[in-house]
Design a protein around this motif. Structure first.
Motif, PDB file in Angstrom:
ATOM      1  N   SER B 180       0.832  -1.213   0.000  1.00 16.97           N
ATOM      2  CA  SER B 180       0.000   0.000   0.000  1.00 16.97           C
ATOM      3  C   SER B 180       0.862   1.257   0.000  1.00 16.97           C
ATOM      4  N   SER B 181       1.885   1.266   0.844  1.00 14.27           N
ATOM      5  CA  SER B 181       2.709   2.478   0.895  1.00 14.27           C
ATOM      6  C   SER B 181       3.477   2.674  -0.408  1.00 14.27           C
ATOM      7  N   ALA B 182       3.899   1.556  -1.034  1.00 20.11           N
ATOM      8  CA  ALA B 182       4.594   1.674  -2.325  1.00 20.11           C
ATOM      9  C   ALA B 182       3.660   2.253  -3.373  1.00 20.11           C
ATOM     10  N   LEU B 183       2.412   1.790  -3.361  1.00 15.76           N
ATOM     11  CA  LEU B 183       1.432   2.297  -4.330  1.00 15.76           C
ATOM     12  C   LEU B 183       1.122   3.772  -4.070  1.00 15.76           C
ATOM     13  N   LEU B 184       1.159   4.133  -2.812  1.00 17.29           N
ATOM     14  CA  LEU B 184       0.932   5.534  -2.457  1.00 17.29           C
ATOM     15  C   LEU B 184       2.091   6.401  -2.949  1.00 17.29           C
ATOM     16  N   ILE B 185       3.300   5.860  -2.789  1.00 19.36           N
ATOM     17  CA  ILE B 185       4.478   6.605  -3.284  1.00 19.36           C
ATOM     18  C   ILE B 185       4.372   6.768  -4.797  1.00 19.36           C
ATOM     19  N   ALA B 186       4.070   5.636  -5.465  1.00 15.17           N
ATOM     20  CA  ALA B 186       3.994   5.672  -6.929  1.00 15.17           C
ATOM     21  C   ALA B 186       2.861   6.587  -7.393  1.00 15.17           C
ATOM     22  N   GLY B 187       1.764   6.513  -6.687  1.00 22.93           N
ATOM     23  CA  GLY B 187       0.577   7.253  -7.105  1.00 22.93           C
ATOM     24  C   GLY B 187       0.682   8.745  -6.891  1.00 22.93           C
ATOM     25  N   THR B 188       1.529   9.164  -5.976  1.00 24.20           N
ATOM     26  CA  THR B 188       1.617  10.597  -5.707  1.00 24.20           C
ATOM     27  C   THR B 188       2.918  11.200  -6.234  1.00 24.20           C
ATOM     28  N   ALA B 189       3.741  10.364  -6.856  1.00 30.01           N
ATOM     29  CA  ALA B 189       5.005  10.891  -7.379  1.00 30.01           C
ATOM     30  C   ALA B 189       4.827  11.321  -8.825  1.00 30.01           C
ATOM     31  N   LYS B 190       5.650  12.261  -9.232  1.00 29.09           N
ATOM     32  CA  LYS B 190       5.586  12.707 -10.619  1.00 29.09           C
ATOM     33  C   LYS B 190       6.485  11.839 -11.494  1.00 29.09           C
ATOM     34  N   LYS B 193       9.747   6.519 -11.990  1.00 21.69           N
ATOM     35  CA  LYS B 193      10.723   5.663 -11.303  1.00 21.69           C
ATOM     36  C   LYS B 193      10.230   5.266  -9.913  1.00 21.69           C
ATOM     37  N   ALA B 194       9.297   6.040  -9.419  1.00 26.13           N
ATOM     38  CA  ALA B 194       8.772   5.743  -8.088  1.00 26.13           C
ATOM     39  C   ALA B 194       8.148   4.354  -8.028  1.00 26.13           C
ATOM     40  N   TRP B 195       7.768   3.804  -9.194  1.00 29.19           N
ATOM     41  CA  TRP B 195       7.186   2.448  -9.213  1.00 29.19           C
ATOM     42  C   TRP B 195       8.190   1.397  -8.767  1.00 29.19           C
ATOM     43  N   PHE B 196       9.462   1.747  -8.841  1.00 31.53           N
ATOM     44  CA  PHE B 196      10.475   0.778  -8.371  1.00 31.53           C
ATOM     45  C   PHE B 196      10.336   0.521  -6.872  1.00 31.53           C
ATOM     46  N   ALA B 197       9.686   1.457  -6.210  1.00 34.78           N
ATOM     47  CA  ALA B 197       9.495   1.276  -4.758  1.00 34.78           C
ATOM     48  C   ALA B 197       8.670   0.024  -4.473  1.00 34.78           C
ATOM     49  N   LEU B 198       7.785  -0.308  -5.431  1.00 35.33           N
ATOM     50  CA  LEU B 198       6.863  -1.424  -5.164  1.00 35.33           C
ATOM     51  C   LEU B 198       7.599  -2.737  -4.897  1.00 35.33           C
ATOM     52  N   PRO B 199       8.406  -3.222  -5.848  1.00 32.59           N
ATOM     53  CA  PRO B 199       9.090  -4.497  -5.555  1.00 32.59           C
ATOM     54  C   PRO B 199      10.029  -4.399  -4.354  1.00 32.59           C
ATOM     55  N   VAL B 200      10.669  -3.237  -4.210  1.00 33.02           N
ATOM     56  CA  VAL B 200      11.644  -3.087  -3.117  1.00 33.02           C
ATOM     57  C   VAL B 200      10.924  -3.194  -1.768  1.00 33.02           C
ATOM     58  N   LEU B 201       9.839  -2.436  -1.636  1.00 29.41           N
ATOM     59  CA  LEU B 201       9.144  -2.438  -0.343  1.00 29.41           C
ATOM     60  C   LEU B 201       8.457  -3.778  -0.070  1.00 29.41           C
ATOM     61  N   VAL B 202       7.995  -4.414  -1.134  1.00 28.82           N
ATOM     62  CA  VAL B 202       7.382  -5.737  -0.946  1.00 28.82           C
ATOM     63  C   VAL B 202       8.421  -6.730  -0.430  1.00 28.82           C
ATOM     64  N   VAL B 203       9.578  -6.685  -1.060  1.00 24.87           N
ATOM     65  CA  VAL B 203      10.645  -7.615  -0.631  1.00 24.87           C
ATOM     66  C   VAL B 203      11.026  -7.332   0.822  1.00 24.87           C
ATOM     67  N   ILE B 204      11.160  -6.061   1.152  1.00 28.72           N
ATOM     68  CA  ILE B 204      11.525  -5.740   2.544  1.00 28.72           C
ATOM     69  C   ILE B 204      10.416  -6.188   3.503  1.00 28.72           C
ATOM     70  N   SER B 205       9.174  -6.002   3.062  1.00 30.77           N
ATOM     71  CA  SER B 205       8.051  -6.415   3.922  1.00 30.77           C
ATOM     72  C   SER B 205       8.061  -7.915   4.184  1.00 30.77           C
ATOM     73  N   ILE B 206       8.561  -8.654   3.211  1.00 32.38           N
ATOM     74  CA  ILE B 206       8.655 -10.111   3.415  1.00 32.38           C
ATOM     75  C   ILE B 206       9.889 -10.438   4.253  1.00 32.38           C
ATOM     76  N   LEU B 207      10.932  -9.664   4.026  1.00 31.75           N
ATOM     77  CA  LEU B 207      12.177  -9.936   4.752  1.00 31.75           C
ATOM     78  C   LEU B 207      12.057  -9.666   6.252  1.00 31.75           C
ATOM     79  N   ILE B 208      11.285  -8.675   6.609  1.00 33.31           N
ATOM     80  CA  ILE B 208      11.179  -8.332   8.046  1.00 33.31           C
ATOM     81  C   ILE B 208      10.691  -9.535   8.861  1.00 33.31           C
ATOM     82  N   PRO B 209       9.554 -10.155   8.478  1.00 34.16           N
ATOM     83  CA  PRO B 209       9.149 -11.349   9.243  1.00 34.16           C
ATOM     84  C   PRO B 209      10.168 -12.485   9.164  1.00 34.16           C
ATOM     85  N   LEU B 210      10.772 -12.644   7.975  1.00 31.76           N
ATOM     86  CA  LEU B 210      11.733 -13.742   7.823  1.00 31.76           C
ATOM     87  C   LEU B 210      12.927 -13.561   8.753  1.00 31.76           C
ATOM     88  N   ILE B 211      13.431 -12.343   8.786  1.00 28.93           N
ATOM     89  CA  ILE B 211      14.600 -12.077   9.636  1.00 28.93           C
ATOM     90  C   ILE B 211      14.217 -12.221  11.108  1.00 28.93           C
TER      91      ILE B 211
END
Lengths: 505, 628
Positions: B180-190, B193-211
């Protein structure tokens, strides 16, 4: 103006709180306090004995001292006396081998202060092992959800989990055991989900399955050999029977044998001598490691036998070099004392054997009449210990120093088992027991879990719950049968037991 | 104009809130969820401490706090609707940040409102799933706030929020937050490139529980990612339903849709003021007609009805009602509810027999409900699923005055639900009956930490403080007389009931149950032995099920027991037995035909049960099609 009134009120309150109590009347009796920390001997490294003064009043004060000139004073408007840990520690360090006194003062609602007779306790020279490991369980007997094995630092109030079952999909955890009170060498069983026995060995954890084709079951009740390389187990076919009357449940075996698990070789040894139609149970090593003390009851014919038979105390020679079983001696016959024997444990100096007696069976924790007894192994003389109560006094464990021991007692309310400590002197005299101190003195009034199998250990278990969980989630390594075992006999023995099993018993 | 459209959406939102509140109040009835789950919230740090040791615990604690008020149907409904509405409003706010003002506010709001409410139609639904998602909404909103306030620190703030949210609401929530936050970043950015936040934040969101799984929290990986935790007991085990996945996916999906809307509807322009005059005119024209809002309202109405219809199981609600009425000892209502259940169910069987017994009509009405499981239908402790019925089992033994068995099952229940007020109350009652006042006080200390049971606790605290007053309480006095004191093993219902009746002959309930077990499981000797004492209870002519079995035994044994008088068995019963025999003779060995032929007149008789419904005949335990 308002501020001034407020300021004056604060000043007045502070002055009242710190005010000297002035004159007081003396009451010629000890104060009623909970827990009962009066007339006891305590280890010099025990956590503060916080207590509640169960006397009516509106203000309370306790002065605790070894040297009267330097008391630790706690004054409170509530009856709970919470002692400063640092001051307590300092006082105990300075007071080893001396008496420690507590003066209790209570301010009456209408009237002045009262001082009760001074409570005198004694600080022993000998420390108790710093940690206590136990399982915390609810009072259900068949079902479970949250349970765990915990370690409590006896020098303060820190309690940490060794392993909670929510880490392992709510499997059942039980029968934790340590070698020579060493937190580095321990084992615990996991049942139902991710089943197996977890053993720490040379700083590493292993999960094994001690069930073999030639033994009745996986190892149940454990005891480590002093060498830390062998564990004696009973293998049991256990059942539960719910009752009306004072005893609410009986745990009784259909059959049971003994095995020894060789931790290094991952082998299980047994013998026709301890795998008989009788019910051999609860093995425990002698401190020199040459003998296994164990219980034995006759074979089961019917339900009445199963529940009401009494257990004798025997011992058998065992040679760990070649895992061979030797001669059997009878130590104590149940009929001769009119009681069933259970949970034998030899003191670390080998002088005494402490055991439980009950009217029947071996699972004593549910029997209110269970008492602790001491057997002098040199003279063969035994006696019921003075520390017993009219409620269950059962499972016990010695501190590595040999004098301090912990046991499980239900004396506080008849339902919940709590750890109590006592000091055993050279002559087999034990001091008045005291319950595990808690930061909140009222803790036991609303804590509705049981302390199960308290084990004294010399420090904290070096593995984190995450490490233990990871090992538990692995598959268990199956143990092998020791080549010295008469497998033909064991096959026949198991077949006989299977054929004698009946739903009526 | 914008204000008018906004008001219309607002009006529809208000209407939808009122409708959802009404349906929740009238149909879902949150108090049933409260009783079914036996929610027990305690004040004090000791209780709270237990929630701090695992990710998601804080949300679970909050959920326990909130859902304890479900006990009160109106307040519960209000809370459910308010929380879902808050989620909906936050979603509208966030979507608007991407699209600017749009005409889909109602749709966004109502989708979340309706989904959140429909989930509660399953009485096992763990409310923490809703609270965890609520946390996600708050955190996404907080992220948006910080992002705007401190744009330079966006990528520093995010991990802090993600880790904190993971701790508060567990892994599934942190994943939804990441997307959601990645989509918010992408949706409000001009910048695209802000769409790159999506995979990055998703991966981090998965990594946090894993770690955290690997190094911090000794929990299971499944529970870190699941929407609901896997945990016994079975009766509360909620099976995750597609709707819950949809509920968690709604915010990311709506934000994604908002991104598409922004891209295609307004050419990726963020500021409406930058639109061409032509486009502006078109939009304004469409906006004049609230057609779109009306269509959304209808769509949500249809969707909501469909989802509710698919999710809500009236039969399960009836089962919860039966247990609730049993708790309240409202026996007449149990029978009323049971009459509306058209299929056999062992839980209905259990409650109906208990209601009959407590109303004193069990011997007459026993076969009014088909006893397909014999005594296993009236004593659930012998069932392999007894873990799911610990409290109903405890309740029955309490009725019967068998305190040791009632206590045993209450403790099994307390093991599963340690803070359940229902269970704590039962344990306290038993200890007061058993005159173990110290233990009663101990459990009172626990119950008194529950804000909603202080009145009840006060009554029993008075008993504990003044034990002599307990003798004046009729229930306590009666149970004391009935409970067996003899040391005995409680082997099975039959031996338990014999012990109860032998302990005190005045225990009529136990006597009725004992004869019922003898009848259902076929213990003729015990039946004859115990039924012979019927006159002790002031009975002249035996009630229906007793006389039917007795008449059968007389015919079968060809002898009349000594205790039988002319009045013991009614003439009507003898005539009915003759009629049944005559009917049976017509069909010889054709039992199927005989069953059909005798059903109409004899379905509610012992004889019909014996020949056609008895589990020994039907092999019911191995034939699951017979039992729902």
């Amino acid at each position: 103006m308002k501020k001034l009134v407020y300021l004056l009120s604060v000043v007045f309150l502070v002055a009242s709180c710190r005010g000297d109590m002035g004159n007081f009347t003396e009451v010629d009796r000890l104060p009623v306090i909970f827990p009962d920390y009066t007339g006891i001997v305590i280890p010099p490294n025990i956590a503060p004995l916080n207590f509640k003064i169960n006397e009516p009043g509106e203000a309370f004060e306790a002065r605790i001292y070894v040297d009267k000139e330097n008391p630790v004073t706690v004054r409170s408007s509530s009856a709970s006396i919470i002692i400063d840990q640092a001051k307590w520690r300092k006082m105990l360090d300075a007071g080893k081998g001396k008496s420690i006194y507590t003066d209790v003062f209570v301010k009456q609602k209408e009237g002045g202060w009262q001082k009760f007779k001074t409570i005198e306790n004694r600080i022993s020279e000998e420390k108790i092992d710093s940690h206590l490991a136990y399982r915390l369980i609810n009072t259900g007997y068949v079902l479970w959800t949250n349970l765990g094995i915990y370690q409590r630092n006896l020098e303060n109030f820190d309690e940490k989990p060794i392993l909670e079952n929510k880490s392992i999909e709510y499997g059942c955890l039980n029968c934790h055991s340590f070698a020579n009170n060493d937190p580095n060498k321990f084992m615990l069983h996991i049942r139902a989900i991710h089943g197996g026995t977890l053993i720490s060995k040379d700083g590493k954890l292993e999960k094994v399955n001690t069930k073999t084709n030639y033994t009745l079951n996986a190892g149940a009740y454990p005891n480590w050999h002093p060498d830390g390389k062998h564990i004696a187990y009973s293998v049991n076919d256990i059942g539960q029977y719910f009752c009306s009357g004072e005893i609410r449940i009986e745990v009784a075996d259909m059959s049971s044998d003994l095995i020894v698990y060789d931790v290094e070789k991952n082998t299980v040894s047994t013998s026709a001598k301890v795998s008989t139609p009788n019910r051999e149970n609860l093995p425990v090593w002698s401190p020199d490691g040459k003998y296994i003390y164990y219980l034995s009851a006759p074979p089961v014919r019917d339900l009445d036998d199963r529940i009401n038979d009494k257990y004798d105390l025997l011992r058998i020679e065992y040679n760990t070099a070649d895992n061979s079983w030797g001669k059997i001696d009878t130590v104590l016959i149940a009929d001769s004392i009119g009681k069933s024997i259970s949970f034998p444990k030899v003191t670390p100096n080998g002088k005494f054997l402490m055991f439980c007696t009950s009217n029947n069976g071996y699972f004593t924790i549910h029997h209110p009449q269970t008492d602790l007894n001491l057997l002098d192994l040199q003279t063969g003389k035994f006696w019921k210990m003075d520390i017993n109560s009219d409620q269950t006094d059962s499972y016990h464990c010695f501190s590595s120093g040999g004098h301090w021991f912990v046991f499980t007692s239900k004396r506080l309310d008849g339902l919940f088992s709590r750890p109590f400590f006592s000091y055993l002197d050279e002559n087999g005299n034990a001091t008045k027991p005291f319950v595990l101190p808690q930061e909140d003195p009222e803790f036991y009034n609303s804590f509705i879990k049981n302390y199960n199998i308290p084990e004294l250990i010399k420090g904290e278990v070096p593995f984190t719950p995450v490490e233990i969980r990871d090992k538990v989630l692995e598959d268990a390594i199956p143990a092998k049968i020791d080549p010295g075992v008469d497998t033909l006999y064991m096959k026949q023995h198991l077949q006989k037991k299977e054929s004698s099993d009946s739903p009526h018993v | 104009m914008k204000a008018r459209i906004f008001s219309f959406s607002g009006l529809l939102m208000s209407i939808s809130v009122i409708i959802v509140f009404w349906v929740t109040l009238i149909v879902t009835e949150p108090f049933l969820l409260y009783y079914n789950q036996q929610i027990g919230f305690s004040v004090g740090f000791e209780y709270f401490k237990g929630f701090l040791s695992y990710p998601g615990g804080v949300s679970n604690y909050l959920a326990d706090f909130i859902s304890q008020f479900f006990k009160f149907n109106t307040i519960g409904s209000l809370l459910i609707v308010t929380i879902s509405a808050i989620q909906g409003l936050m979603a509208v706010f966030l979507v608007n940040k991407i699209t600017g003002k749009n005409r889909f506010s109602f749709l966004v709001f109502a989708l979340i409102l309706v989904t959140g409410f429909v989930l509660l139609s399953d009485y096992r639904y763990p409310y923490y799933a809703t609270v965890r998602l609520l946390m996600v909404f708050f955190f996404v909103l907080a992220f948006w706030f910080f992002k705007n306030k401190f744009p330079k620190y966006t990528y520093y703030i995010w991990p802090v929020l993600a880790v904190l949210l993971f701790y508060i609401a567990s892994g599934a929530a942190s994943l939804v937050f990441g997307v959601s936050s990645a989509l918010l970043i992408a949706g409000t950015a001009k910048d695209k490139k802000a769409w790159f936040a999506l995979p990055v934040l998703v991966v981090i969101s998965i990594l946090i529980p894993l770690i955290s799984y690997k190094f911090v929290f000794p929990t299971t990986l499944k529970n870190l990612f699941r929407l609901t935790e896997i945990k016994p007991p079975e009766m509360l085990a909620y099976s995750v339903f597609y709707l819950l996945f949809a509920y968690y996916a709604l915010l990311p999906v709506l934000l994604l849709a908002a991104n598409f809307f922004r891209k295609f509807s307004i050419g990726g322009q963020l500021e409406p003021t930058k639109l061409s005059e032509k486009k502006k005119a078109k939009i304004t024209l469409v906006k004049r007609i609230p057609f779109a809002e009306i269509a959304q309202f209808l769509l949500i109405g249809v969707l909501g009805y469909f989802l509710f219809w698919k999710s809500f199981d009236p039969f399960k609600k009836k089962l919860v009602y039966l247990d609730y009425y049993a708790q309240q000892e409202n026996w007449d209502e149990i029978l009323k509810v049971a009459e509306t259940v058209q299929v056999y169910d062992f839980r209905v069987n259990y409650h109906v027999v208990r209601a009959y017994a407590n109303l004193g009509i069990l011997p007459d009405k026993l076969f009014n409900y088909p006893q397909l499981l014999g005594s296993n239908g009236i004593f659930l402790d012998t069932s392999s699923r007894n873990g799911s019925f610990t409290m109903p089992i405890s309740d029955l033994y309490f009725d019967l005055g068998f305190m040791s068995e009632s206590l045993r099952w209450a403790f099994e229940a307390q093991t599963l639900l340690p803070n359940s007020p229902r269970i704590l109350k039962r344990i306290i009652e038993i200890y007061v009956i058993n005159e173990k006042y110290d233990l009663a006080a101990k459990f009172l200390n626990v119950l008194e930490k529950n804000l909603l049971y202080r009145d009840w606790a006060k009554k029993y605290r008075d008993f504990v403080t003044n034990p002599e007053t307990t003798n004046k309480d009729q229930k306590i006095a009666e149970k004391r007389k009935f409970t067996p004191r003899k040391e005995a093993v409680n082997l099975d219902p039959l031996s338990n009931l014999k012990l109860l009746v032998d302990t005190n002959h005045n225990n009529r309930l136990a006597y009725d149950y004992l004869l019922t077990v003898c009848i259902l499981d076929g213990y003729p000797n015990e039946f004859l032995n115990y039924v012979s004492h019927y006159s002790y209870y002031g009975i002249k002519t035996l009630p229906k099920s007793w006389e039917e079995m007795l008449s059968f035994l007389i015919v079968k044994n060809k002898s009349v027991p000594a205790f039988v008088t002319n009045e013991t068995v009614s003439a009507e019963c003898i005539n009915r037995l003759k009629a049944f025999n005559a009917e049976m003779k017509k069909y010889g060995n054709n039992m199927e035909q005989a069953k059909i032929a005798t059903r109409k007149d004899f379905e509610n008789s012992y004889w019909y049960y014996l020949l056609f419904l008895n589990p020994k005949v039907t092999n019911a335990f191995n034939n699951k099609s017979l039992i729902k």
